[in-house]
Design an enzyme around this catalytic site. Sequence first.
Site, PDB file in Angstrom:
ATOM      1  N   CYS A 149     111.617  21.415  89.809  1.00 52.83           N
ATOM      2  CA  CYS A 149     110.395  20.477  89.439  1.00 52.83           C
ATOM      3  C   CYS A 149     109.531  20.246  90.437  1.00 52.83           C
ATOM      4  O   CYS A 149     108.415  20.382  90.113  1.00 52.83           O
ATOM      5  CB  CYS A 149     111.008  19.107  88.877  1.00 52.83           C
ATOM      6  N   ARG A 203     123.695  23.319  94.102  1.00 54.52           N
ATOM      7  CA  ARG A 203     124.288  21.916  94.340  1.00 54.52           C
ATOM      8  C   ARG A 203     125.391  22.028  94.594  1.00 54.52           C
ATOM      9  O   ARG A 203     126.188  23.115  94.537  1.00 54.52           O
ATOM     10  CB  ARG A 203     124.273  21.389  92.582  1.00 54.52           C
ATOM     11  N   GLN A 258     118.948  28.180  86.413  1.00 52.79           N
ATOM     12  CA  GLN A 258     118.207  27.455  84.929  1.00 52.79           C
ATOM     13  C   GLN A 258     117.184  28.295  84.310  1.00 52.79           C
ATOM     14  O   GLN A 258     116.515  28.923  84.698  1.00 52.79           O
ATOM     15  CB  GLN A 258     117.689  26.019  85.342  1.00 52.79           C
ATOM     16  N   ASP A 290     114.679  27.167  83.314  1.00 48.75           N
ATOM     17  CA  ASP A 290     114.085  26.047  83.333  1.00 48.75           C
ATOM     18  C   ASP A 290     112.332  26.329  83.049  1.00 48.75           C
ATOM     19  O   ASP A 290     111.683  27.166  83.072  1.00 48.75           O
ATOM     20  CB  ASP A 290     113.939  25.650  85.121  1.00 48.75           C
ATOM     21  N   HIS A 344     108.678  23.410  83.146  1.00 41.30           N
ATOM     22  CA  HIS A 344     108.160  21.973  83.242  1.00 41.30           C
ATOM     23  C   HIS A 344     106.560  21.903  82.419  1.00 41.30           C
ATOM     24  O   HIS A 344     106.034  22.996  82.670  1.00 41.30           O
ATOM     25  CB  HIS A 344     107.950  21.858  84.815  1.00 41.30           C
ATOM     26  N   LYS A 347     115.703  11.705  76.446  1.00 41.86           N
ATOM     27  CA  LYS A 347     116.213  12.997  76.642  1.00 41.86           C
ATOM     28  C   LYS A 347     117.017  13.749  75.428  1.00 41.86           C
ATOM     29  O   LYS A 347     117.616  12.891  74.608  1.00 41.86           O
ATOM     30  CB  LYS A 347     116.966  13.377  77.741  1.00 41.86           C
ATOM     31  N   HIS A 388     110.891  18.225  81.494  1.00 38.29           N
ATOM     32  CA  HIS A 388     111.799  19.044  81.903  1.00 38.29           C
ATOM     33  C   HIS A 388     112.388  19.588  80.660  1.00 38.29           C
ATOM     34  O   HIS A 388     113.075  18.980  80.058  1.00 38.29           O
ATOM     35  CB  HIS A 388     112.734  18.721  83.084  1.00 38.29           C
TER      36      HIS A 388
HETATM   37 ZN    ZN Z   1     112.980  19.699  86.162  1.00 32.34          ZN
END
Ligand code: ZN
Length: 672
Positions: free
Chosen positions: A358, A387, A405, A407, A409, A492, A538
């Site tokens: 992000c 992580r 991910q 991912d 945004h 979420k 996200h």
């Molecule tokens: Zn994010």
Amino acid sequence: MSMLQVTVGDDEVHEYATGTTAGDVIRNVHGRKSGAVAAVVDGEQKDLSFILTKDCKVTPITGESEDGLYILRHSCSHLLAQAVLEFYPDAKPTIGPPIEHGFYYDFHMDPITDEDLARIEKKMQELSRTNLLVTREEHDNASLREMFADNPFKIEIMDDKIEDGAGSTVYRQGDFVDLCRGPHVATTAVLRWFKLTSTSTAFWRADSDRESLVRIYGLCFASKDALKNHQTMVREAAKRDHRKLGKDLQLFHIDEMVGAGLVLWTPRGAVVRNELQNFISEHLARQGYHQVYTPHIGKLDLYRTSGHYPYYQESQYPPLVERDLMAKLSDEGCSCSELSNLMEAGEIDGYLLKPMNCPHHIRIYASQPRSYRDLPLRLAEFGTVYRWEQSGEISGMTRVRGFTQDDAHLFVTEDQIAEEVLGCIELVEEIFGTLGMEDYRVRVGMRDPDSSKYVGESAAWDRAESACLEAAQSLGVEFIEEEGEAAFYGPKIDFVVRDVIGREWQLGTVQVDYNLPERFELEYAGADGEKHRPVMIHRAPFGSMERFVGVLIEHFAGRFPTWLAPTQAHIITISEKHKQYAAEVAAQLKSAGIRVEVDDSDNTIGKKIRTHRAMHPAYMLIIGDEETANGTVSIRNRAGDQAANVSIQQFTDDLTAEIQSRAAEPSLIGED
Ligand SMILES: [Zn+2]
Ligand SMILES: [Zn+2]
């Protein structure tokens, strides 16, 4: 004798004499075969032998219910301890809780073998058949200490848990007695559907400085079928285990020299990942996403602003510090602990392996002035993050330390949240649908109405929550609202898929965020000419490519649909004579973009078929005299069905169509 008014249904009241037990009432109302293992009396769990002394409400706890299974499993752990003591009178039982699917009990004793386990299980069955009454007794502390004088572990539990003068209950069956609050089943005969599974080593109080204990695990269910189904599921799960299949099918490798939890995608696995990424990317392009690429590290300042540092340090790799700075600090005699303090205080800078994508995407947003006409701005990246997971938590592809991910945004205006959340949901629907994962559910995490930890205006939250709920509803699948499960920065949606054998896998999430735009002071110029703050969404609906492919390996048991299969056609020659023609077939298929492997080795045809079948290609093509003479191939699918003498062109066309349609199952043979 006075009579009691006992409520037994919603508003059904029966009259009983004082001294009647909860079990008597349940037998009377629900029959001998009620399946009750205990009772709820005025909201409290009680043994069936509990004596009623005042007006009350009594309902049964059946063995199938969650509470009932808990009691069955807990009772089974007592039965296990009783059986162990019959063979090992010096063993000291410590604790024996129920767990998911069963129970365990920890004993201070010498290690035991699998044969011992079988012997103990037989003894448990014998004790069950003996139909021993399980009775509850109340004792004061002095009497408890005397009863358990030879078991220092129970004495330690009493020291910790039982206050002076409080006393406690014990449960007795035959000559076995255990310190316990209960409730328990009424007799050992109720315990029938159990199975001891394994032993392991445990430490008293999970403390490696304390005594080493033998832990014995068992399964326990309320019926024969439930036990059998579970055992079948466990066997099936072992066959599908992605760690095993990943190795057998050469999909990925985890290498000690590279590091635990760091996945190496080998060529065959990389094909699966790449096909999935392409599939997802096609949808994102249609939905107006822009692809971006960002580096794997970022400055600590970036993460100080986002709030990821220093607050989540225990789940991150430690920061990297520039060489010159390190040299300077070391000249100044800076110690390691000073270094980390300086870093946390923001006095020296360093870099972090990114734990999230992000912040990088936010800086892309902030790299130029934005107006309402630019929104929604959708930035997507298959972004790799790192992580720090504890080594005990790491497992195959599903719990790792580095992962990519799916991912993205979305930077949106308040008004655009609903439509954009819906877009995320449509993507999930489409991809699950294509993969034949029809069985999934959705959790919507909402605010806890009594908490004040949330950022953002309450009215904005109301709108975002209802947008998430409406989007979830539109899927037409099971969804649940979970109060208090929202993050402090926004509501979420989580996706949980149930695989063919009934296990649930939490995949990814769609998350509304009011916080990061605030922290990074993001802006856009509104139609009114004023500055406004965007909202972020996200979304990584499939979580990570590692986890998703791990789940897919288990879902398909390694038998991927043709479009995802690492190899789509394995060409197998019957003898040396067919080599040349096999090469021609392979060339033709490859030029059509089909993934091919050729086996023209000297092995027997039977052996070749067995070897290749184990790799689960969508199709095998057998090439012998007839095929070579006619310019055809013979096709064999995973089920062993065959179609002889198909022209190469026909096969190429059909297979190409099957791949392009992303059909969930190979179906070139058997349809017509
Ligand atoms: Zn994010
Ligand atoms: Zn107990």
